[in-house]
Write an enzyme that holds these catalytic residues in place. Structure first.
Site, mmCIF file in Angstrom:
data_model
loop_
_atom_site.group_PDB
_atom_site.id
_atom_site.type_symbol
_atom_site.label_atom_id
_atom_site.label_comp_id
_atom_site.label_asym_id
_atom_site.label_seq_id
_atom_site.Cartn_x
_atom_site.Cartn_y
_atom_site.Cartn_z
ATOM 1 N N LYS A 1 25.715 -3.865 -1.404
ATOM 2 C CA LYS A 1 26.881 -3.861 -2.275
ATOM 3 C C LYS A 1 27.576 -5.217 -2.275
ATOM 4 O O LYS A 1 27.863 -5.780 -3.336
ATOM 5 C CB LYS A 1 27.847 -2.748 -1.840
ATOM 6 C CG LYS A 1 29.068 -2.604 -2.751
ATOM 7 C CD LYS A 1 30.122 -1.675 -2.155
ATOM 8 C CE LYS A 1 29.830 -0.217 -2.345
ATOM 9 N NZ LYS A 1 30.197 0.266 -3.687
ATOM 10 N N ARG B 1 34.899 0.027 1.714
ATOM 11 C CA ARG B 1 33.634 0.753 1.563
ATOM 12 C C ARG B 1 32.549 0.122 2.426
ATOM 13 O O ARG B 1 32.546 -1.079 2.659
ATOM 14 C CB ARG B 1 33.128 0.675 0.112
ATOM 15 C CG ARG B 1 34.035 1.270 -0.921
ATOM 16 C CD ARG B 1 33.431 0.979 -2.302
ATOM 17 N NE ARG B 1 34.425 1.138 -3.348
ATOM 18 C CZ ARG B 1 34.465 2.187 -4.176
ATOM 19 N NH1 ARG B 1 33.569 3.134 -4.068
ATOM 20 N NH2 ARG B 1 35.402 2.262 -5.100
ATOM 21 N N GLY C 1 26.473 7.661 -0.223
ATOM 22 C CA GLY C 1 27.336 8.729 0.275
ATOM 23 C C GLY C 1 27.230 9.015 1.751
ATOM 24 O O GLY C 1 27.852 9.947 2.246
ATOM 25 N N MET D 1 28.022 7.039 4.340
ATOM 26 C CA MET D 1 29.061 6.515 5.218
ATOM 27 C C MET D 1 30.438 6.669 4.562
ATOM 28 O O MET D 1 30.545 7.051 3.408
ATOM 29 C CB MET D 1 28.743 5.078 5.565
ATOM 30 C CG MET D 1 27.630 5.011 6.608
ATOM 31 S SD MET D 1 27.197 3.327 7.008
ATOM 32 C CE MET D 1 26.525 2.786 5.469
ATOM 33 N N ARG E 1 23.149 -2.519 -8.787
ATOM 34 C CA ARG E 1 22.058 -2.507 -7.808
ATOM 35 C C ARG E 1 20.812 -2.025 -8.534
ATOM 36 O O ARG E 1 20.905 -1.413 -9.598
ATOM 37 C CB ARG E 1 22.377 -1.588 -6.639
ATOM 38 C CG ARG E 1 22.682 -0.165 -7.064
ATOM 39 C CD ARG E 1 23.115 0.694 -5.893
ATOM 40 N NE ARG E 1 23.542 2.007 -6.399
ATOM 41 C CZ ARG E 1 24.139 2.925 -5.650
ATOM 42 N NH1 ARG E 1 24.416 2.661 -4.379
ATOM 43 N NH2 ARG E 1 24.477 4.080 -6.151
ATOM 44 N N HIS F 1 25.250 13.763 -6.926
ATOM 45 C CA HIS F 1 24.612 13.566 -5.627
ATOM 46 C C HIS F 1 23.240 14.224 -5.592
ATOM 47 O O HIS F 1 22.236 13.621 -5.193
ATOM 48 C CB HIS F 1 25.509 14.143 -4.522
ATOM 49 C CG HIS F 1 24.902 14.041 -3.159
ATOM 50 N ND1 HIS F 1 24.159 15.046 -2.597
ATOM 51 C CD2 HIS F 1 24.922 13.019 -2.271
ATOM 52 C CE1 HIS F 1 23.749 14.673 -1.405
ATOM 53 N NE2 HIS F 1 24.209 13.435 -1.177
ATOM 54 N N ARG G 1 -16.169 15.112 7.929
ATOM 55 C CA ARG G 1 -16.198 15.950 9.139
ATOM 56 C C ARG G 1 -17.290 17.004 8.971
ATOM 57 O O ARG G 1 -17.574 17.431 7.854
ATOM 58 C CB ARG G 1 -14.860 16.646 9.327
ATOM 59 C CG ARG G 1 -13.689 15.693 9.523
ATOM 60 C CD ARG G 1 -12.374 16.483 9.661
ATOM 61 N NE ARG G 1 -11.230 15.598 9.692
ATOM 62 C CZ ARG G 1 -10.612 15.128 8.596
ATOM 63 N NH1 ARG G 1 -11.030 15.477 7.395
ATOM 64 N NH2 ARG G 1 -9.566 14.326 8.714
ATOM 65 N N ARG H 1 -19.392 12.087 10.379
ATOM 66 C CA ARG H 1 -19.105 12.219 11.815
ATOM 67 C C ARG H 1 -19.833 13.433 12.368
ATOM 68 O O ARG H 1 -19.674 14.538 11.866
ATOM 69 C CB ARG H 1 -17.607 12.376 12.046
ATOM 70 C CG ARG H 1 -17.262 12.465 13.520
ATOM 71 C CD ARG H 1 -15.776 12.552 13.737
ATOM 72 N NE ARG H 1 -15.260 13.831 13.317
ATOM 73 C CZ ARG H 1 -13.958 14.140 13.289
ATOM 74 N NH1 ARG H 1 -13.061 13.230 13.636
ATOM 75 N NH2 ARG H 1 -13.549 15.319 12.911
ATOM 76 N N GLU I 1 -11.563 5.581 19.042
ATOM 77 C CA GLU I 1 -10.414 6.484 19.086
ATOM 78 C C GLU I 1 -9.942 6.728 20.507
ATOM 79 O O GLU I 1 -9.083 7.567 20.755
ATOM 80 C CB GLU I 1 -10.753 7.810 18.383
ATOM 81 C CG GLU I 1 -12.017 8.460 18.886
ATOM 82 C CD GLU I 1 -12.398 9.705 18.068
ATOM 83 O OE1 GLU I 1 -11.529 10.319 17.436
ATOM 84 O OE2 GLU I 1 -13.600 10.067 18.093
ATOM 85 N N SER J 1 -15.173 2.765 13.087
ATOM 86 C CA SER J 1 -14.150 3.405 12.270
ATOM 87 C C SER J 1 -13.021 3.809 13.216
ATOM 88 O O SER J 1 -13.252 4.527 14.191
ATOM 89 C CB SER J 1 -14.738 4.623 11.565
ATOM 90 O OG SER J 1 -13.727 5.264 10.835
ATOM 91 N N GLY K 1 -10.288 5.809 14.595
ATOM 92 C CA GLY K 1 -9.722 7.160 14.507
ATOM 93 C C GLY K 1 -8.334 7.101 15.115
ATOM 94 O O GLY K 1 -8.120 7.391 16.278
ATOM 95 N N THR K 2 -7.386 6.682 14.293
ATOM 96 C CA THR K 2 -6.065 6.371 14.854
ATOM 97 C C THR K 2 -5.255 7.614 15.196
ATOM 98 O O THR K 2 -4.263 7.504 15.905
ATOM 99 C CB THR K 2 -5.271 5.458 13.902
ATOM 100 O OG1 THR K 2 -5.314 6.023 12.596
ATOM 101 C CG2 THR K 2 -5.887 4.074 13.871
ATOM 102 N N ASN K 3 -5.657 8.790 14.727
ATOM 103 C CA ASN K 3 -4.965 9.999 15.188
ATOM 104 C C ASN K 3 -5.164 10.151 16.693
ATOM 105 O O ASN K 3 -4.199 10.235 17.460
ATOM 106 C CB ASN K 3 -5.514 11.255 14.510
ATOM 107 C CG ASN K 3 -5.295 11.261 13.010
ATOM 108 O OD1 ASN K 3 -4.531 10.452 12.502
ATOM 109 N ND2 ASN K 3 -5.965 12.153 12.326
ATOM 110 N N CYS L 1 -10.025 5.693 9.636
ATOM 111 C CA CYS L 1 -10.165 7.013 9.031
ATOM 112 C C CYS L 1 -9.149 8.006 9.583
ATOM 113 O O CYS L 1 -9.202 9.183 9.282
ATOM 114 C CB CYS L 1 -11.576 7.551 9.213
ATOM 115 S SG CYS L 1 -11.995 7.892 10.923
ATOM 116 N N TYR M 1 -12.061 -1.551 5.115
ATOM 117 C CA TYR M 1 -11.640 -0.457 4.249
ATOM 118 C C TYR M 1 -10.675 0.463 4.974
ATOM 119 O O TYR M 1 -10.584 0.444 6.200
ATOM 120 C CB TYR M 1 -12.845 0.346 3.742
ATOM 121 C CG TYR M 1 -13.563 1.146 4.802
ATOM 122 C CD1 TYR M 1 -13.120 2.434 5.140
ATOM 123 C CD2 TYR M 1 -14.669 0.633 5.462
ATOM 124 C CE1 TYR M 1 -13.770 3.165 6.131
ATOM 125 C CE2 TYR M 1 -15.316 1.363 6.445
ATOM 126 C CZ TYR M 1 -14.865 2.627 6.782
ATOM 127 O OH TYR M 1 -15.486 3.346 7.754
#
Lengths: 893, 893
Positions: free
Chosen positions: A26, A96, A105, A107, A352, A468, A574, A630, A758, A777, A779-781, A844, A864
């Site tokens: 703002k 403000r 809205g 704050m 804005r 709102h 899978r 896999r 992984e 590959s 496997g970030t989970n 993946c 990728y």
């Protein structure tokens, strides 16, 4: 001496739009508008650094701030008539918040500050309207007492109600100046009674009280929730803007309004907005009165009878038109503008970049690029990739008859079905249990944010397109119908009525946010038609990006969907369901429960032809594109028979005895299955399983290739590898199968063998593993689970405590933890490529569809990303944006 | 051209003792003895490189090997009379394995090779003993057919039994030369029948067959088990030794024996050994005949009536005495010697460092250092730290009357109680179920290794102090009584009898391996008296080491034990039992199940005084030494009430309702508790728990310090930290508690706050975490679980598959994985110290008591290791050895 305070207004400012981090959105835009010589009420900004300093120093303000504020107040008085605290010619100000990112809205705000028992008299004289002056004073007392002094606004509302009753008044407008004076007296008494001290009369005390309250509201629960939902770091802080008041409520020549330079819902290049005569700005946004259209065309479109601003105040409208064009051209983006007309004079209060629906965002970006206002690259950067989700998911089937209960404003497009609930808390509770809900409220307020987030859609009976509910719903991508005056909500009975129909809590309704319809029951959905704008954007994105986008998919339907969305291969196919889908569950269970290798081989022989068929279909759909498969990964006990009947079925199919099966099932139970006998560990204990899968893959590849006349090069992926010897052991067996098939069929097989990375150990040993693996590959989970030592299944309980306490800024399962998990990915990529320079690297895990994680992948040099089918377009866009910026943000925790 | 073959014998050799890796232990020592001019039958060694090349090249021998073997055979003939395959003057050879590390009896051996239908006649003439010649030939046929040709030895035993019956012979010695000729004919017919081809008559064919069988036996199941138990890498391979035969069975002037240069059981500096007249070497080791003592003093000590070698062959004995002294002085260690006397001439067949009990090892090392033969540092390096375990554990209480069933030879010291079992498989099975067993066998063989390992102790009815059972038991540190001729074992009935008593399978017995006693029932144990040698060694070790040794302990008993064993502080005081021990379980459960903070605080108030008391006791015992206390760590549901009754008890104690408790218990269930709501995550969700613990610790520290007049500086340790913000959040609260107590008691508290590093992310973010943490303690149990993604609770199933397939060489939960987990430890140490250079670093996982892991800790620069009380002396010694070597072995997988 640090500069803590920046002046603006009167045709010049000390700040600019670029100083957003310091001045907040703002403040920066008020400064910018001032520099553009637009009529901005003068004022000044206390920087975000004041906020940080305040919180870092045990809530003490920095030295010298008070002097700078006094000087700034003085310079307001130079720019306008009036002096702060002067009883003859008082200057009133608003106080403000203004953070780096818009937090509408969330704050606190205090208006009309500077009024006291003396200055209110001065204001009455100056404005010639005593009623206006005392009305303003009572508003100020209530707002200030609530926000700054902590006296609940309920007290004041009760006083007013009681007063109106005793005086036989119905509406606020019935009250005279004398009435307001009496109310003011009662308000002040109330404050004295509650706090044991009088309402502050010293205007400087008022000012510091308000400033402190706004800084304090950065830490309130609403703001925290909002930051969490929008990934805004707590460390940013807010700025505070103190600005001379202008009044849209000084009679019928005054007005206040909100406008968009283009249509925020459709993106159409037409000025669009709403205003209220004789009202304060908050009245429009709060949705208490339903406002009128600014343009005549807008009025016609809505079929409204109320006159447009264009008709009522043609001069102000003409000026506003000139200003909005200048602003849009200057900012090179669609603007959301607030203005006030005080006794005929137009004041610009805010500009804005306007929030918009995804559909509008797409159209605006493409249009502006075509208009030459921005480049194609900028257009690509303008769209939040995550927001594309809204366009890709199914919409209501137009061929199905709709039982329309009522119609409201089309406040946020999209369709949603769910059970009716009437409170935000209930929406959240039911959503947590997996229920889909539609939140129905008279109007919404910032307190409802969590419920709006939990709901599939939002329906309000009051408020316009800029209320709102509408603004927040569009920002969240939630369908919303607002201002549906035909419905009457009874909170006590938990029901609403419309067209003589009663809809109770828990009843199913559907809302169509694009048409403003409220429909009884659940309406079936269809695949959306994607607009030409969407295709154009994707083409532009594809030109820019250098990472490929694959998909995680295994059913023919999902594979086809992903391909249609532009997937360039499969990054994760899978194979669990290929063992345990309904038609093969018994054979799958027979395999698990077999006592020995011979028993397993018997079961596997039954499964082989089914899997071969599965793979062949996938290869045919993906003809010519790479497919990473896999091998069996999850702990076997997930697929165990649980009931007596299940066990008997398996016993019958396999010829094994029931007791033996039960014993074996018990033996397979694990304390921590995530860290148990799964992934390549299954392949090592039972090589015959992976051998069967390898055979199914290779034979399917040959068959599919013969049919499609396209080469198929399957990528066989071994899960949960921790060391090279594991991979060596399995590679040897898979290569053995390949060799056998080559001999049987007298052909040469082309295939790659690679591994998931992984586990932390796999990342560290990537240099060795890459001696055998032909691709990685990520496997970030699972890599997140092991790196953090957090089971995703069990984390809901404490992740919320972490977010609430600011210990983490984002759930690491949603956005990749760059500092921890990311370092392991980086290490693995470097070490893997040091061994095998042309190694193919991809991701993946579900992070593969998360834009900020995709940025990390680009930065780390992956080839990728792979994500679920509906995320493919998101990933294509995010990859393009990542290629343009190539930076990554660390949370440094 | 690679040299594949090394000659030895006749006063010189091509190899030396240093070439152990290339020539194997036996080959290197045969070469060394030759160089020392001892009378070694000439021969040659095929190197371990031949073995590796053989396995690497699909079981093909390297080019040129055959020529080198022929040349080596020729040079044997130069050193002794006789020629390989010569029918007039035949040379016979033995073919034996010889790995880098001794693997007694694990691999195959062929003796008397070179005999065929012609050479046997020549041997008869030369020896003047036709019976000896044909007896040797039939032995050779049986052994060769079994080992090389795969004809089970049962066939030959049956032929011999049948022949003896038909001829009315009882003993082998009853058979004449003619009888043996007939047996040889039948044996050859048997081979022809089984294999469809004749027994090989070509001596070179025989030789290559035997060599190939020995190399092949490197891969047999026995050898694999042994390597796994002794951590011998498969890649080392074995050498093969071909050596001219000498005969201890050429009549009454011939003998064969095994001796130790010092007593292998007690360490006493006295020549000690056993021999058999007119026998082959295998007869002594196999324990078939119980042998006689070599020295007169040995004979007297055993109360034996059979004459000693010293009496029977005084000249050979004198020569042997001279040789053993030379060998011990040369090798500077106690030697295990094999010799044969052939018709009066002494031949030395083997020397190697002798296996010994830990007690003997200690005495020998200390004695030799005192004799000046080795240095104190060498003495410290001579003791395997893990073996100290034998000395530290309780022994039989001498004050309790023993019901002695029988007495045998004190073959391996220590006491063991357990259920009687009669097979190795059964020993293993019962042990796996948690039962303690004593394995009872007539004699043991390499096939019994797994059962000996699983048993608490071993009892045999035959065989001497150098029998297989005795040697292996001493090596394993298992108590053993051998040659207990008074017991008669009936395998069929699964019982043994002695002194008229029947002991059945499953009955409890106790054996005292130091006294040779077999005792009925279970005898209570007492803490052992540690010898002066032990104290001396510990003093020497303490002078050398530079890492401190702490303990993991929390009960006063364990803390005192550890202190007595020399612990220099507590590295890990767990606090779980302080919540959930019997006397506080209900309050603990009340805490878990409380619905809200108020409920938890009520329960915590009950627990506070108990924990304060616990800590005070610990501080008092450890007066002045550092104590690291880990705040509550495990997932709460571990301590949930499980039965209705438990739940009712908690409900009554807490005033909560049963249904509510059940719901809460269900809500606490986790899929993967290892990765769940535990560690500091509990502290963050329920700060009041950690606040209570902090109060208990600080108040106890002040009270203990007041009582002991020693300063107490508690080290408060936060578990499962993944990021700095977690630690900051908790530190602030703990510091708040400290400040409150300082105000309450008007004192200054000294304390440290640190963290476990047990998650990969914590290791990676150690630099940031160290900004807050004042110490790190590596929790390598959990770090191994998360780095590998392996739950220790669930790994038993597949870890064995991994070991069996050679995919891992050691269980990473026993010996720290240097390459993966170790890299994370190293990273954390470096990053932590980069932020806080004087940071205290320690390890408190179970690896802290594992010698090879301790070597890693030294190498990585940790300040201390912490282990269970009984491991403290082991760690002190291992730390000293680590300080001397400061190297670490990577498995490179």
């Amino acid at each position: 001496m640090t500069k803590w305070v920046y002046n603006f207004g009167a045709g010049k400012a000390e700040g600019t739009a670029e100083m957003r981090n310091l001045l907040g959105g703002k403040g920066a835009n008020l400064a910018e508008m001032s520099n553009l010589s637009l009529p901005v009420p003068p004022g000044f900004t206390l920087t975000t650094e004041v906020c940080s300093s305040y919180y870092d120093n045990n809530k003490q303000y920095p030295d010298g701030l008070d002097k700078q504020v006094e000087a700034a107040l003085a310079s307001i008085s130079k720019a306008v008539t009036g002096k702060f605290g002067d009883s003859a010619d008082p200057l009133l100000v608003s106080v403000r918040s203004g953070a780096r990112a818009s937090m509408p809205g969330m704050m606190d705000t205090v208006l009309n500050l500077g009024l006291n028992d003396q200055t209110v008299v001065g204001l009455a004289k100056l404005s010639g309207d005593e009623r206006f002056a005392f009305d303003s004073y009572r508003r100020f007392i209530q707002m200030y007492s609530d926000v700054v002094l902590g006296v609940d606004h309920g007290f004041f509302e009760e006083i007013l109600e009681t007063f109106k009753e005793t005086q036989d008044h119905t509406l606020d407008t019935d009250l005279s100046a004398e009435d307001w004076k009496e109310v003011v007296t009662q308000y002040k008494n109330c404050v004295r009674q509650e706090l044991d001290q009088p309402f502050p009369q010293d205007v400087m005390d008022q000012l510091w009280g308000a400033v402190t309250a706004v800084f304090g509201s950065w830490g309130n629960a609403r703001a925290e929730t909002y930051r969490r939902l929008h990934n805004i770091p707590e460390s940013w802080g807010t700025a505070v803007n103190v600005q001379a008041m202008v009044f849209g409520n000084m009679g019928e020549t005054s007005a206040t309004g909100v406008a968009f330079t283009r249509n925020p819902s459709t993106g159409e290049n037409a000025f669009y907005g709403e205003y209220l005569l004789n009202a304060q700005g908050e009245d429009v946004v709060a949705g208490i009165r339903t406002p009128q259209q600014i343009t005549i065309s807008g009025k016609d479109e809505q079929g409204s009878v109320d006159p447009a601003l264009e008709e009522v105040m043609p001069e102000a409208f003409a000026q506003l038109t000139e200003f909005y064009k200048r602003l849009e051209a200057h900012y090179r983006d669609m603007q959301d503008i607030e203005f006030t007309v005080q006794q005929g004079k137009l004041w610009m209060l805010q500009t804005r970049s306007g929030k918009r629906t995804t559909k509008a965002a797409l159209k605006i970006a493409i249009d502006m690029a075509n208009e030459g206002l921005i480049t194609e690259q900028e257009a690509v950067q303008r769209i939040d990739p995550a927001s594309l989700d809204q366009l890709l998911h199914p919409t209501l089937d137009p061929s199905v008859a709709r039982d329309i209960i009522a119609t409201g404003l089309p406040a946020s497009p999209g369709a949603a079905s769910g059970k009716v609930v009437f409170s935000a808390d209930e929406a959240e509770a039911l959503n947590a249990k997996g229920d889909k809900v539609v939140l129905v409220r008279t109007e919404t307020s910032p307190e409802d944010i969590h419920g709006m987030h939990a709901a599939q859609g939002i329906l309000t009976s009051r408020g316009g397109m800029t209320s709102h509910a509408a603004v927040v719903a569009r920002g969240m991508g939630r369908p919303c119908v607002s201002g549906a005056g035909a419905i009457r909500i009874d909170y006590a009975k938990e029901q609403f009525s419309a067209s003589g129909l009663i809809v109770k809590k828990g009843d199913l309704i559907t809302i169509d946010g694009a048409k403003g319809q409220i429909i009884k029951g659940e309406v079936p959905t269809i695949q959306p038609e994607l607009s030409g704008d969407f295709s154009t954007l994707m083409i532009w994105a594809d030109k820019i990006r250098n990472m490929k986008v694959r998909t995680n998919a295994e059913t023919p339907h999902d594979v086809q969907t992903a391909r249609d969305f532009g997937a360039e291969g499969i990054g994760l196919c899978r194979t669990e369901h290929m063992f345990f889908d309904e038609d093969r569950l018994i054979a799958g269970r027979e395999m698990i429960l077999a006592k020995d290798e011979a028993g397993r081989r018997t079961a596997l022989d039954k499964i082989l032809p089914m899997q071969r068929q599965d793979f062949q279909e996938i290869f045919e759909i993906m003809a010519g594109l790479p497919v990473t498969i896999r091998l069996l990964d999850p702990p076997l006990h997930e697929f165990l028979p649980h009931t007596e009947k299940d066990i008997e079925e398996v016993a019958e199919a396999s010829g094994l005895d029931v007791e033996g099966l039960k014993t074996r099932a018990l033996a397979l139970h694990e304390t921590n299955p995530m860290l148990g006998h799964r992934g390549c560990r299954l392949g090592i204990s039972y090589p015959e399983i992976y051998e069967m899968q390898a055979r199914a893959i290779f034979e399917a590849a040959l068959d599919a290739s013969a049919k499609t006349k396209q080469p198929v090069t399957p990528e066989v992926m071994i899960p949960l590898v921790a060391s090279k010897p594991e991979l060596d052991f399995l590679c040897e067996r898979i290569a053995g199968v390949a060799k056998k098939i080559e001999q049987e069929r007298k052909v040469k097989l082309d295939y790659l063998i690679g591994t998931m990375i992984e586990l932390p150990r796999a990342a560290l040993r990537a240099g060795q593993i890459a001696e055998t693996a032909e691709f990685f590959s990520f496997g970030t989970n699972d890599l997140t689970q092991t790196t953090y030592g957090i089971s995703r299944d069990d984390s809901a309980d404490f992740i919320n405590d972490y977010l609430r306490n600011g210990i983490i800024e984002q759930d690491p399962f949603i956005s990749l933890d760059v500092d921890g998990v990311g370092e392991l990915v980086k290490i693995a990529a470097e070490r893997g490529r040091a061994t095998r320079p042309n190694m193919k690297l991809g991701i993946c895990g579900e992070h593969g569809g998360d834009p900020s994680s995709i940025a990390f992948c680009q930065y780390t040099g992956l080839d990728y990303v792979s994500c679920s089918p509906y995320r493919v377009p998101i990933a294509r866009l995010a990859a393009a944006q990542a290629a343009l910026s190539n930076t990554v943000t660390s949370s440094q925790d």
